[in-house]
Structures are given as structure tokens and as C-alpha cells.
Design a protein around this motif. Structure first.
Motif, PDB file in Angstrom:
ATOM      1  N   TYR A  32      17.107  68.744  85.103  1.00 37.41           N
ATOM      2  CA  TYR A  32      16.778  70.017  85.744  1.00 37.41           C
ATOM      3  C   TYR A  32      17.970  70.948  85.618  1.00 37.41           C
ATOM      4  O   TYR A  32      19.053  70.647  86.120  1.00 37.41           O
ATOM      5  CB  TYR A  32      16.411  69.811  87.214  1.00 37.41           C
ATOM      6  N   GLN A  33      17.762  72.074  84.913  1.00 37.25           N
ATOM      7  CA  GLN A  33      18.814  73.068  84.706  1.00 37.25           C
ATOM      8  C   GLN A  33      20.103  72.413  84.190  1.00 37.25           C
ATOM      9  O   GLN A  33      21.206  72.708  84.641  1.00 37.25           O
ATOM     10  CB  GLN A  33      19.072  73.840  85.986  1.00 37.25           C
ATOM     11  N   GLY A  34      19.929  71.512  83.225  1.00 41.45           N
ATOM     12  CA  GLY A  34      21.064  70.883  82.570  1.00 41.45           C
ATOM     13  C   GLY A  34      21.669  69.716  83.313  1.00 41.45           C
ATOM     14  O   GLY A  34      22.629  69.103  82.819  1.00 41.45           O
ATOM     15  N   GLN A  35      21.146  69.366  84.482  1.00 43.63           N
ATOM     16  CA  GLN A  35      21.701  68.285  85.286  1.00 43.63           C
ATOM     17  C   GLN A  35      20.705  67.139  85.391  1.00 43.63           C
ATOM     18  O   GLN A  35      19.524  67.359  85.652  1.00 43.63           O
ATOM     19  CB  GLN A  35      22.060  68.789  86.683  1.00 43.63           C
ATOM     20  N   GLU A  36      21.168  65.928  85.195  1.00 44.48           N
ATOM     21  CA  GLU A  36      20.272  64.775  85.308  1.00 44.48           C
ATOM     22  C   GLU A  36      20.033  64.444  86.769  1.00 44.48           C
ATOM     23  O   GLU A  36      20.969  64.278  87.548  1.00 44.48           O
ATOM     24  CB  GLU A  36      20.851  63.561  84.593  1.00 44.48           C
ATOM     25  N   ILE A  37      18.765  64.345  87.136  1.00 38.40           N
ATOM     26  CA  ILE A  37      18.358  64.001  88.494  1.00 38.40           C
ATOM     27  C   ILE A  37      17.820  62.579  88.454  1.00 38.40           C
ATOM     28  O   ILE A  37      16.847  62.290  87.751  1.00 38.40           O
ATOM     29  CB  ILE A  37      17.286  64.973  89.016  1.00 38.40           C
ATOM     30  N   ASP A  38      18.458  61.696  89.215  1.00 34.61           N
ATOM     31  CA  ASP A  38      18.084  60.281  89.230  1.00 34.61           C
ATOM     32  C   ASP A  38      17.179  60.026  90.428  1.00 34.61           C
ATOM     33  O   ASP A  38      17.597  60.123  91.581  1.00 34.61           O
ATOM     34  CB  ASP A  38      19.340  59.416  89.324  1.00 34.61           C
ATOM     35  N   LEU A  39      15.924  59.699  90.160  1.00 32.01           N
ATOM     36  CA  LEU A  39      14.927  59.487  91.207  1.00 32.01           C
ATOM     37  C   LEU A  39      14.815  58.031  91.633  1.00 32.01           C
ATOM     38  O   LEU A  39      13.937  57.686  92.428  1.00 32.01           O
ATOM     39  CB  LEU A  39      13.563  59.997  90.722  1.00 32.01           C
ATOM     40  N   THR A  40      15.704  57.179  91.141  1.00 37.59           N
ATOM     41  CA  THR A  40      15.638  55.764  91.459  1.00 37.59           C
ATOM     42  C   THR A  40      15.923  55.541  92.944  1.00 37.59           C
ATOM     43  O   THR A  40      16.899  56.059  93.482  1.00 37.59           O
ATOM     44  CB  THR A  40      16.672  54.987  90.628  1.00 37.59           C
ATOM     45  N   PRO A  41      15.079  54.762  93.644  1.00 36.97           N
ATOM     46  CA  PRO A  41      15.361  54.460  95.047  1.00 36.97           C
ATOM     47  C   PRO A  41      16.487  53.428  95.166  1.00 36.97           C
ATOM     48  O   PRO A  41      16.791  52.732  94.200  1.00 36.97           O
ATOM     49  CB  PRO A  41      14.031  53.905  95.558  1.00 36.97           C
ATOM     50  N   PRO A  42      17.105  53.356  96.388  1.00 39.30           N
ATOM     51  CA  PRO A  42      16.801  54.169  97.574  1.00 39.30           C
ATOM     52  C   PRO A  42      17.519  55.513  97.544  1.00 39.30           C
ATOM     53  O   PRO A  42      18.630  55.613  97.038  1.00 39.30           O
ATOM     54  CB  PRO A  42      17.334  53.298  98.713  1.00 39.30           C
ATOM     55  N   TRP A  43      16.862  56.547  98.094  1.00 40.10           N
ATOM     56  CA  TRP A  43      17.510  57.841  98.252  1.00 40.10           C
ATOM     57  C   TRP A  43      18.334  57.833  99.539  1.00 40.10           C
ATOM     58  O   TRP A  43      17.949  57.174 100.517  1.00 40.10           O
ATOM     59  CB  TRP A  43      16.465  58.948  98.333  1.00 40.10           C
TER      60      TRP A  43
END
Length: 487
Positions: free
Chosen positions: A297-308
Motif C-alpha cells: 500500500y503506497q509503496g509500503q508492505e502491510i503484513d496481515l499475518t496474525p496476531p495483530w
């Protein structure tokens, strides 16, 4: 017939072409078309055994060379070249093609071959006009870039910008994935009223309409929460709805007055269960769309792996601003410390609104990686259950990703007398100037009096979720026809 808008010189010329075609007995808008292959199917078929095909689509390029013409048509699956020759079609028929324009829809029949440059092409033995375009394609097919015009004429935007079409393909796939995720976990999809005699389930101003036969005002729903919880009372244990909500609020890059929500409710669950559900849902959607639990997202990797991470709202605001809102129990004292610290929060009618604005500006907007902000003040959450160890706060969370509130969730309040008291407090907040405070819903109180089991509830903003998965910073980019001021 006089058109209600002026025509360009190009459109005037297209009208002349239309008249010439009609004079030759050509129907520029025939009722039917024939197609044996999409463009993509035709290209695949060529690799097996070059067939004769009938393809259809919009003319997107033309290159005439005397008695021969190369052109391209495009359909929903891709683009394909076709080749016309005067000695194949005959002089009259070949000349007729000159009255067609880029943007016209056409049907072409002929065998496939590969040109010297290697491009698979249809040698036209026949063609047929399917629909005459009287307006030229945007910027001669080089793309439509005027942002406001793109939103006002989304049809032109979709014609000109393939990447915009892909956004809405992804949106459709995302909604399908959300539905499949919930269906596989035993949730029942239901439909509740859009026109409601009383709005509720969220903090927002409603749109009001009038029903002639009933002689009463009705409201476009601002949420589906109270109806879905009635269904939990009625015996359904897992329900969800994906649909439109409407809030009479401002328009900006995160808000549109008509938007899409998914709300689900699960009996015998709490907000911890809902956090797990959110982590699993976002991971499932990411794997469905991208094959991995990550998104850029907008050049940045977003890691959705739990747990948040789970961060209490009080602690998050304290870390960001140095203000412990519990030390300032009323609006005036909180306002004073906000001003003393030089924080730019506009005037608000209530203490709860000030807390919410502190969160939005100094916490939410700076939270990029997936995070649950948990445990909200009671005054901010009239429909959530109190924390057993701290009755000034409730069991509520919001999933925040890339600075966006992706949703809202509670351990649902199922005590009818407590709920009645909360509605009374909302009435006091409305009297203090909060136009978005929730009204008393007597029927909902009656429903709770029949008994509702412990329940976890969740709402997810589909539009914002699509923003994340399509790398868009404005909600208008992921809504086909966003609201705009009338010119």
C-alpha cells in the motif's frame, strides 16, 4: 432532435457518418450480435488450430493503407487485431468501413492468421456495425486524467483506463471472498430494511424521506446493527449482511454518504472472538486476491499475518499526545489540556467527541500496520458491553490499517435496562448539541427483554477494505459512482 448539450466538431462528423450509413441501408444499432469467440478465446484457439472466428468489440485503433486497413477491437477479455482488404470485401463494402469510427462496436468474421510481425489477426471476410459511437473516446484513447471528469463520467473513465476497470474487478472478487469466508463459517446471509421508521446502530446523521401511504417520515439506514441483533434474539446464531448504508455527513477521501458495509453477529462470542475473525477474514481475502497474507500500500508492505497488536485506546492516546483522558472527566477540562499542549482539535459538543477527535488525528492516522485499538470509554460506545473490571470502559475495538478505520466491533450489550440507560444518556448528549447521538429505539429494548445470548458483533467497511487491496488513497476511486455536487 436537438441535443441538450453542445457537440464537438468530431461528434458532428460522426453524426454525418451515421446519416451516410443509414442512407446505405445500414442499421447502426441492430438488436442482436453473433460471437463465436471472445478475443482471448480466439487467441488461445489459434495456438491449437487456426479457426474461422466471429469476434465482437469496440474499435480502438485504425491504420488505413490505401486498399488495406489494420485495426484493433477490444472486448472484456482483451484486444485483437483485424485486417480488411478491398479485394476481399469488394470496393463498396470496403469503402463503408471508412464511415466507422474509433469507439464504434463492430462484429468481424474471418480466419485467423499471424502477421509478419507475429501478431495474431482476423482476416475480415465480413464485418457488421453493432453500435455507432457519436462521441469520441476520451483524449483519443490516451487516457482520461481529469479526476472530477473521471468520477462524473465513470463510463468514459472505464473506457479509457484499464487500471480503473481492474479496481472494480478486484472489488467484486473481494466481496465474493468475504461472502465465502462467512458462509464457510456457518453465517447466514440475511436482508434487513433500508427504509427504517427509526435509525440507529451508529453515531451519524440520517437521510430522511417521506412515505405518502403511511403518512410518516422514514430514514435511510445508517447501520444494520439493531436489526441483525433482533435476529440473534429470534434464534439465529450467526448472521451477516453486506449492503448499503447512508449517512448524511461530509464527503472526503474516506467518506461517501452512500457506502457498503458488512456486519455480522455471532452468538456465544465476544470481542476477542471478533478480533480473531477479523484477522482470519483479512488473511483469507489477501490469500484469495494475492496468494499471500501481505499487500503493498503506497509503496509500503502491510503484513496481515496474525496476531495483530492489541492497544488500549487510553494508552494509544496517552502515547501519542501525553494526555490521559481519564484525568480530565469533563469536556471543559479536557479542552483546556488539549489547548495547553497546542493540539489542533476543533471545538466539540461533548467530552466523548473530543476523545474521538484526539484518537482520529493523533493515533488512527499514524497507525499503518494492522492494529486493534481496544477498550473505549463508555460514553463513546452506547451499544457495547462494559468491561467487568472497569465499568467506565466497554469491550470494543476498531481494526486500523494504513491509517484507516476498517471497522468497529463490540461484545454486544444484551442487558435491556442498561441499554435503556445508555439511550437516555444519548438523549442528554443530543440536548448538549451532539446531532449524531442515537435516538431511543423502544422496539429494540423490547426485543432485548426477550433475551439475547452473549454476542460478538462486527462491522467492516467494504469500500475501505477495497482501498487497501487496490492501493487507493481515496474512497471515490473504489466506488463506481461516488456522490458529487451537481454542476
Amino acid at each position: 432532435m436537438t441535443l441538450p448539450f453542445p457537440l464537438s466538431d468530431q461528434s458532428q462528423q460522426r453524426l454525418l457518418n451515421l446519416e451516410r450509413l443509414r442512407a446505405q441501408g445500414v442499421d447502426p444499432y441492430p438488436p442482436r450480435a453473433q460471437r463465436s469467440h471472445t478475443t482471448a478465446e480466439a487467441i488461445r484457439a489459434f495456438e491449437a488450430a487456426p479457426p474461422t472466428v466471429t469476434v465482437t468489440g469496440r474499435i480502438v485503433s485504425v491504420r488505413a493503407m490505401g486498399k488495406a486497413t489494420f485495426a484493433h477491437l477490444e472486448d472484456g477479455s482483451g484486444r485483437l487485431q483485424f485486417y480488411l482488404r478491398e479485394n476481399v470485401l469488394g470496393p463498396a463494402r470496403y469503402a463503408q468501413f471508412k464511415d466507422l469510427d474509433i469507439g464504434d462496436f463492430i462484429q468481424v468474421t474471418g480466419p485467423l492468421f499471424r502477421t509478419r510481425t507475429g501478431e495474431i489477426t482476423v482476416e475480415a471476410q465480413d464485418f457488421r456495425l453493432l453500435a455507432k459511437a457519436l462521441h469520441p473516446l476520451p483524449e483519443k484513447w490516451h487516457g482520461l486524467r481529469d479526476v472530477e471528469l473521471r468520477y462524473r463520467q465513470r463510463y468514459a473513465d472505464l473506457i479509457a483506463n484499464a487500471e480503473v476497470r481492474q479496481i472494480f474487478v478486484t472489488r467484486a472478487r473481494l466481496i465474493t471472498a468475504v461472502r465465502r469466508f462467512l458462509d464457510e463459517r456457518g453465517f447466514l446471509e440475511v436482508e434487513t430494511p433500508i427504509l427504517q421508521p427509526l435509525y440507529g446502530g451508529a453515531t451519524a446523521r440520517p437521510f430522511i424521506t417521506y412515505h405518502q401511504a403511511l403518512d410518516q417520515d422514514l430514514y435511510l439506514r445508517i447501520a444494520v446493527e439493531l436489526y441483525l441483533k433482533r435476529l440473534i434474539v429470534g434464534g439465529f446464531e450467526r448472521v451477516y449482511e453486506i449492503g448499503k448504508d447512508f449517512r448524511n455527513e461530509g464527503i472526503d477521501i474516506e467518506h461517501n454518504p452512500e457506502f457498503t458495509m458488512m456486519e455480522c453477529y455471532q452468538a456465544y462470542a465476544d470481542y476477542h472472538d471478533m478480533m480473531t475473525l477479523v484477522e482470519d477474514l483479512f488473511g483469507f481475502v489477501a490469500e484469495t486476491l494475492n496468494g499471500v497474507r501481505r499487500v503493498t500500500y503506497q509503496g509500503q508492505e502491510i503484513d496481515l499475518t496474525p496476531p495483530w497488536p492489541r492497544v488500549p485506546l487510553r494508552q494509544a492516546i496517552l502515547d501519542a499526545t501525553g494526555i490521559d483522558y481519564e484525568a480530565y472527566a469533563d469536556r471543559d477540562s479536557l479542552r483546556q489540556v488539549i489547548d495547553a499542549r497546542g493540539l489542533t482539535i476543533p471545538p466539540q459538543p461533548t467530552w466523548a467527541k473530543l476523545v474521538d477527535k484526539l484518537f482520529g488525528k493523533y493515533v488512527r492516522s499514524r497507525t499503518i500496520q494492522p492494529t486493534f485499538i481496544v477498550d473505549y470509554p463508555l460514553a463513546l460506545s452506547p451499544l457495547a458491553k462494559k468491561k467487568p473490571d472497569d465499568p467506565t470502559h466497554v469491550e470494543r475495538f476498531q481494526p486500523i490499517v494504513v491509517g484507516l478505520e476498517m471497522g468497529n466491533a463490540f461484545t454486544e450489550l444484551n442487558d435491556p435496562l442498561d441499554q435503556l440507560a445508555r439511550f437516555a444518556d444519548q438523549a442528554r448528549q443530543r440536548a448538549a448539541g451532539d446531532e449524531e447521538a442515537q435516538p431511543l429505539d423502544e422496539d429494540f429494548i423490547l426485543a432485548l427483554m426477550y433475551g439475547m445470548p452473549p454476542t460478538g458483533g462486527l462491522g467492516i467497511g467494504i469500500d475501505r477494505m477495497v482501498m487497501l487491496f487496490t492501493d487507493q488513497t481515496s474512497i471515490r476511486e473504489v466506488i463506481l459512482f461516488p456522490q458529487l455536487r451537481t454542476r
